[in-house]
Motif scaffolding. Structure first.
Motif, short mmCIF file in Angstrom:
data_model
loop_
_atom_site.label_atom_id
_atom_site.label_comp_id
_atom_site.label_asym_id
_atom_site.label_seq_id
_atom_site.Cartn_x
_atom_site.Cartn_y
_atom_site.Cartn_z
N LEU A 87 51.70 46.54 23.57
CA LEU A 87 52.20 46.20 22.24
C LEU A 87 53.11 47.32 21.77
N LEU A 88 54.33 46.96 21.37
CA LEU A 88 55.31 47.98 21.03
C LEU A 88 55.74 47.87 19.57
N ASP A 89 55.64 48.98 18.86
CA ASP A 89 56.31 49.10 17.58
C ASP A 89 57.82 49.02 17.86
N PHE A 90 58.61 48.77 16.83
CA PHE A 90 60.05 48.60 17.08
C PHE A 90 60.87 49.78 16.55
N ASP A 91 61.01 49.89 15.24
CA ASP A 91 61.88 50.94 14.69
C ASP A 91 61.19 52.30 14.79
N GLY A 92 61.84 53.21 15.47
CA GLY A 92 61.27 54.53 15.72
C GLY A 92 60.67 54.62 17.10
N GLY A 127 40.03 43.34 28.86
CA GLY A 127 41.01 44.30 29.37
C GLY A 127 41.45 45.25 28.27
N GLU A 128 42.10 46.33 28.68
CA GLU A 128 42.55 47.34 27.72
C GLU A 128 44.02 47.14 27.39
N VAL A 129 44.35 47.23 26.13
CA VAL A 129 45.73 47.03 25.68
C VAL A 129 46.29 48.35 25.17
N CYS A 161 42.79 49.43 20.43
CA CYS A 161 43.72 49.69 21.54
C CYS A 161 43.81 51.17 21.87
N LYS A 162 44.31 51.48 23.04
CA LYS A 162 44.72 52.83 23.37
C LYS A 162 46.13 53.01 22.82
#
Length: 235
Positions: free
Chosen positions: A17-22, A167-169, A187-188
């Protein structure tokens, strides 16, 4: 799967899972220009807005400034203009394009989780011609923004819905509020030092900290359906 040396670690994940801005882009200049426009419209000092707006949903900032503007029609129209009116285009975080391309090429479950609106995310992805994630959770999808974990929790459930085991995210973030949200979602968290210090990110609970995405490598995973990522030069 876990192995480590003094400065490198490898771990298997069921999704990313990815943040976007920054985290994927840096649109600081465009955001400042936007809040200057809004401040002029509302008759307030834009510097006061900037002090309270980083990493927050625009609708939450507007609730404090002018509740009559705190609606999705206004926010979507406002944020759609940010990429279009920016005098300086957003900058890609080093290694981010390669990261998105590899996640896409290898069909690794991944999603964008952003405090920005769908209009803002679509605008930047189109202008910068960045690969689109399998799915995205935007500001309109949640009732509360980061550090509330709702966005990451929602995206995590979507990614894992077809798996027999959880599973780990992995969450990738740049801001303490996002790190807190990712951890609270179970999450990690890998943090990049694009907007905050190593100390601030670790204090928020980041499991790993690297300079940027150039220090994230892909390995062959021994677990079916998982991706093995290697974090180099950990800070």
């Amino acid at each position: 799967m876990s192995q480590s040396t003094s400065r490198t670690e490898s771990h298997a994940f069921a999704g990313v899972l990815l943040d976007f801005d920054g985290t994927i882009i840096d649109s600081t200049e465009a955001i400042v220009e936007n809040w200057k426009r809004v401040a002029a419209e509302l008759g307030v000092d834009y510097r006061e807005i900037l002090r309270a707006s980083h990493g927050r949903r625009s609708i939450d900032v507007l609730r404090e400034l002018d509740p009559t503007k705190a609606n999705w029609d206004y926010v979507s129209a406002m944020e759609a203009k940010i990429p279009q009116l920016s005098s300086k285009p957003a900058i890609e975080i080093a290694g981010a394009r390669r990261l998105l391309e590899k996640l896409t090429r290898h069909s690794i479950p991944h999603a964008i989780v952003t405090s920005g609106s769908k209009a803002l995310l679509d605008g930047w992805l189109t202008i910068l011609q960045l690969p689109r994630a399998m799915t995205a959770t935007t500001a309109e999808d949640v009732s509360a923004g980061k550090p509330d974990p709702e966005g990451y929790r929602m995206a995590k459930e979507r990614l894992l819905q077809h798996r027999a085991d959880e599973g780990e995210v992995l969450v990738m973030e740049d801001a303490p509020a996002g790190v807190l949200a990712g951890k609270a979602a179970g999450c990690k968290v890998l943090a990049v030092t694009t907007t905050h210090t190593v100390e601030q990110l670790k204090e928020a609970g980041a499991d790993w900290v690297v300079l940027d995405h150039r220090f994230v490598g892909f390995e062959t995973s021994t677990s079916p359906g998982d991706v093995c990522l290697t974090f180099h030069d950990l800070l």
